[in-house]
Design a protein around this motif. Structure first.
Motif, PDB file in Angstrom:
ATOM      1  N   THR A   1       0.839  -1.189   0.000  1.00 40.18           N
ATOM      2  CA  THR A   1       0.000   0.000   0.000  1.00 40.18           C
ATOM      3  C   THR A   1       0.872   1.235   0.000  1.00 40.18           C
ATOM      4  OG1 THR A   1      -1.707  -1.185   1.227  1.00 40.18           O
ATOM      5  CG2 THR A   1      -1.827   1.208   1.247  1.00 40.18           C
ATOM      6  N   ARG A   2       0.555   2.167  -0.866  1.00 41.33           N
ATOM      7  CA  ARG A   2       1.372   3.360  -1.008  1.00 41.33           C
ATOM      8  C   ARG A   2       0.780   4.565  -0.292  1.00 41.33           C
ATOM      9  NH1 ARG A   2       2.899   3.613  -7.209  1.00 41.33           N
ATOM     10  NH2 ARG A   2       4.944   4.163  -6.448  1.00 41.33           N
ATOM     11  N   PHE A   3      -0.534   4.634  -0.244  1.00 42.19           N
ATOM     12  CA  PHE A   3      -1.230   5.769   0.340  1.00 42.19           C
ATOM     13  C   PHE A   3      -2.231   5.262   1.369  1.00 42.19           C
ATOM     14  CE2 PHE A   3      -0.314   6.753  -4.108  1.00 42.19           C
ATOM     15  CZ  PHE A   3       0.458   7.896  -3.967  1.00 42.19           C
ATOM     16  N   ALA A   4      -2.547   6.117   2.341  1.00 38.73           N
ATOM     17  CA  ALA A   4      -3.575   5.785   3.328  1.00 38.73           C
ATOM     18  C   ALA A   4      -4.480   6.997   3.506  1.00 38.73           C
ATOM     19  CB  ALA A   4      -2.951   5.401   4.666  1.00 38.73           C
ATOM     20  N   LEU A   5      -5.775   6.777   3.349  1.00 41.07           N
ATOM     21  CA  LEU A   5      -6.733   7.843   3.584  1.00 41.07           C
ATOM     22  C   LEU A   5      -6.856   8.061   5.085  1.00 41.07           C
ATOM     23  CD1 LEU A   5      -9.513   6.869   1.034  1.00 41.07           C
ATOM     24  CD2 LEU A   5      -7.654   8.512   0.743  1.00 41.07           C
ATOM     25  N   VAL A   6      -6.757   9.311   5.503  1.00 37.49           N
ATOM     26  CA  VAL A   6      -6.787   9.644   6.929  1.00 37.49           C
ATOM     27  C   VAL A   6      -7.835  10.734   7.148  1.00 37.49           C
ATOM     28  CG1 VAL A   6      -5.425  10.391   8.920  1.00 37.49           C
ATOM     29  CG2 VAL A   6      -4.321   9.104   7.079  1.00 37.49           C
ATOM     30  N   PRO A   7      -9.109  10.330   7.298  1.00 35.08           N
ATOM     31  CA  PRO A   7     -10.132  11.336   7.592  1.00 35.08           C
ATOM     32  C   PRO A   7      -9.931  11.921   8.980  1.00 35.08           C
ATOM     33  CG  PRO A   7     -11.079   9.136   7.625  1.00 35.08           C
ATOM     34  CD  PRO A   7      -9.648   8.992   7.203  1.00 35.08           C
ATOM     35  N   ARG A   8     -10.400  13.138   9.172  1.00 33.60           N
ATOM     36  CA  ARG A   8     -10.162  13.873  10.411  1.00 33.60           C
ATOM     37  C   ARG A   8     -10.726  13.188  11.638  1.00 33.60           C
ATOM     38  NH1 ARG A   8     -12.641  19.618  12.006  1.00 33.60           N
ATOM     39  NH2 ARG A   8     -14.128  18.290  13.015  1.00 33.60           N
ATOM     40  N   GLY A   9     -11.911  12.708  11.629  1.00 33.76           N
ATOM     41  CA  GLY A   9     -12.508  12.109  12.815  1.00 33.76           C
ATOM     42  C   GLY A   9     -13.288  13.135  13.611  1.00 33.76           C
ATOM     43  N   ILE A  10     -13.655  12.797  14.840  1.00 31.70           N
ATOM     44  CA  ILE A  10     -14.478  13.668  15.674  1.00 31.70           C
ATOM     45  C   ILE A  10     -13.711  14.916  16.091  1.00 31.70           C
ATOM     46  CG2 ILE A  10     -15.656  13.866  17.898  1.00 31.70           C
ATOM     47  CD1 ILE A  10     -16.397  10.925  17.642  1.00 31.70           C
TER      48      ILE A  10
ATOM     49  N   THR B   1      -9.920  17.310  16.003  1.00 34.67           N
ATOM     50  CA  THR B   1      -9.202  18.072  14.977  1.00 34.67           C
ATOM     51  C   THR B   1      -8.029  17.298  14.385  1.00 34.67           C
ATOM     52  OG1 THR B   1      -7.877  19.081  16.724  1.00 34.67           O
ATOM     53  CG2 THR B   1      -9.809  20.307  15.966  1.00 34.67           C
ATOM     54  N   HIS B   2      -7.915  16.026  14.728  1.00 34.02           N
ATOM     55  CA  HIS B   2      -6.841  15.171  14.226  1.00 34.02           C
ATOM     56  C   HIS B   2      -7.363  13.728  14.267  1.00 34.02           C
ATOM     57  CE1 HIS B   2      -6.620  14.957  18.544  1.00 34.02           C
ATOM     58  NE2 HIS B   2      -5.992  13.818  18.403  1.00 34.02           N
ATOM     59  N   ALA B   3      -6.537  12.767  13.920  1.00 33.08           N
ATOM     60  CA  ALA B   3      -6.970  11.369  13.932  1.00 33.08           C
ATOM     61  C   ALA B   3      -5.797  10.463  14.285  1.00 33.08           C
ATOM     62  CB  ALA B   3      -7.528  10.968  12.573  1.00 33.08           C
TER      63      ALA B   3
ATOM     64  N   CYS C   1       3.026   4.408   4.800  1.00 36.84           N
ATOM     65  CA  CYS C   1       2.157   4.953   3.760  1.00 36.84           C
ATOM     66  C   CYS C   1       2.185   6.474   3.758  1.00 36.84           C
ATOM     67  CB  CYS C   1       0.715   4.512   3.993  1.00 36.84           C
ATOM     68  SG  CYS C   1       0.470   2.742   3.876  1.00 36.84           S
ATOM     69  N   ILE C   2       2.002   7.049   2.600  1.00 30.83           N
ATOM     70  CA  ILE C   2       1.868   8.495   2.482  1.00 30.83           C
ATOM     71  C   ILE C   2       0.452   8.842   2.933  1.00 30.83           C
ATOM     72  CG2 ILE C   2       1.820  10.456   0.893  1.00 30.83           C
ATOM     73  CD1 ILE C   2       3.748   8.790  -0.908  1.00 30.83           C
ATOM     74  N   PRO C   3       0.313   9.648   3.991  1.00 28.45           N
ATOM     75  CA  PRO C   3      -1.028   9.967   4.472  1.00 28.45           C
ATOM     76  C   PRO C   3      -1.743  10.961   3.555  1.00 28.45           C
ATOM     77  CG  PRO C   3       0.663  10.661   6.061  1.00 28.45           C
ATOM     78  CD  PRO C   3       1.358  10.157   4.860  1.00 28.45           C
ATOM     79  N   ILE C   4      -3.003  10.651   3.269  1.00 29.83           N
ATOM     80  CA  ILE C   4      -3.873  11.547   2.527  1.00 29.83           C
ATOM     81  C   ILE C   4      -4.867  12.085   3.549  1.00 29.83           C
ATOM     82  CG2 ILE C   4      -5.459  11.786   0.585  1.00 29.83           C
ATOM     83  CD1 ILE C   4      -2.540  10.846  -0.132  1.00 29.83           C
ATOM     84  N   LEU C   5      -4.612  13.285   4.029  1.00 34.19           N
ATOM     85  CA  LEU C   5      -5.394  13.895   5.101  1.00 34.19           C
ATOM     86  C   LEU C   5      -6.666  14.495   4.512  1.00 34.19           C
ATOM     87  CD1 LEU C   5      -2.350  15.717   6.669  1.00 34.19           C
ATOM     88  CD2 LEU C   5      -3.284  13.509   7.353  1.00 34.19           C
ATOM     89  N   ILE C   6      -7.804  14.110   5.086  1.00 33.92           N
ATOM     90  CA  ILE C   6      -9.086  14.579   4.578  1.00 33.92           C
ATOM     91  C   ILE C   6      -9.854  15.215   5.719  1.00 33.92           C
ATOM     92  CG2 ILE C   6     -11.243  13.931   3.442  1.00 33.92           C
ATOM     93  CD1 ILE C   6      -9.752  11.358   2.516  1.00 33.92           C
ATOM     94  N   GLY C   7     -10.203  16.476   5.557  1.00 40.33           N
ATOM     95  CA  GLY C   7     -11.048  17.100   6.562  1.00 40.33           C
ATOM     96  C   GLY C   7     -10.850  18.593   6.649  1.00 40.33           C
ATOM     97  N   ASP C   8     -11.934  19.270   6.910  1.00 41.81           N
ATOM     98  CA  ASP C   8     -11.881  20.706   7.145  1.00 41.81           C
ATOM     99  C   ASP C   8     -11.414  20.917   8.579  1.00 41.81           C
ATOM    100  OD1 ASP C   8     -13.012  20.969   4.598  1.00 41.81           O
ATOM    101  OD2 ASP C   8     -15.040  20.845   5.418  1.00 41.81           O
TER     102      ASP C   8
ATOM    103  N   ALA D   1      -9.574  19.159   1.516  1.00 43.59           N
ATOM    104  CA  ALA D   1     -10.789  19.543   2.224  1.00 43.59           C
ATOM    105  C   ALA D   1     -11.865  18.485   1.941  1.00 43.59           C
ATOM    106  CB  ALA D   1     -11.271  20.914   1.747  1.00 43.59           C
ATOM    107  N   GLU D   2     -12.863  18.431   2.789  1.00 46.68           N
ATOM    108  CA  GLU D   2     -13.947  17.465   2.584  1.00 46.68           C
ATOM    109  C   GLU D   2     -14.636  17.677   1.239  1.00 46.68           C
ATOM    110  OE1 GLU D   2     -16.427  17.572   6.095  1.00 46.68           O
ATOM    111  OE2 GLU D   2     -14.654  17.368   7.362  1.00 46.68           O
ATOM    112  N   SER D   3     -14.714  18.916   0.793  1.00 46.54           N
ATOM    113  CA  SER D   3     -15.361  19.220  -0.492  1.00 46.54           C
ATOM    114  C   SER D   3     -14.521  18.771  -1.691  1.00 46.54           C
ATOM    115  CB  SER D   3     -15.638  20.724  -0.598  1.00 46.54           C
ATOM    116  OG  SER D   3     -14.419  21.447  -0.562  1.00 46.54           O
ATOM    117  N   GLU D   4     -13.277  18.382  -1.466  1.00 46.65           N
ATOM    118  CA  GLU D   4     -12.375  17.963  -2.541  1.00 46.65           C
ATOM    119  C   GLU D   4     -12.217  16.453  -2.646  1.00 46.65           C
ATOM    120  OE1 GLU D   4      -9.277  21.709  -2.457  1.00 46.65           O
ATOM    121  OE2 GLU D   4      -8.988  20.098  -0.982  1.00 46.65           O
TER     122      GLU D   4
END
Length: 121
Positions: free
Chosen positions: A2-11, A13-15, A26-33, A55-58
């Motif tokens: 695995t090369r990338f990991a999706l990292v949504p923000r969570g409840i 301001t971080h995860a 893995c290269i983190p792909i940070l997702i979240g406003d 951003a979440e919209s992206e």
């Protein structure tokens, strides 16, 4: 592999998934406003050298973006992830739990509670 990991923000301001992704190489792909990136007492830490932030919209742009990345850049970012992991891992032991505690305090002040109580009182 695995090369990338999706990292949504969570409840908060971080995860915690961020450190899991980095520890797996893995290269983190940070997702979240409002995603707050930890500095671990190292303000010169360049998150752009080993992660991407959306951003979440992206979210619909993530897959085409990743498919368009140059292989040389991906290899360099993987090297950077490996180099930065010891710094981040060492930092998590110093500040472990503090962001979670602060987030809970903020939520309580705003009248939000994400904790489930088993008491009947």
């Amino acid at each position: 592999q695995t090369r990338f990991a999706l990292v949504p923000r969570g409840i908060g301001t971080h995860a915690y998934r961020l450190m899991e992704a980095i520890s797996a190489g893995c290269i983190p792909i940070l997702i979240g406003d409002g995603y707050v990136l930890p500095t671990f007492d190292n303000p010169e830490l360049d998150w752009r050298s080993f992660s991407f932030k959306f951003a979440e919209s992206e979210m619909d742009q993530i897959e085409p973006f990743l498919r368009g990345l140059d292989e040389t850049l991906i290899r360099k970012m993987h090297d950077n992830v490996r180099d930065v992991y010891p710094i981040l891992e060492r930092g998590t032991h110093l500040v472990e739990g503090i962001p979670i505690i602060l987030e809970r305090i903020r939520n309580r002040r705003m009248g939000h509670s994400f904790l489930v109580s088993n008491s009947t009182a």
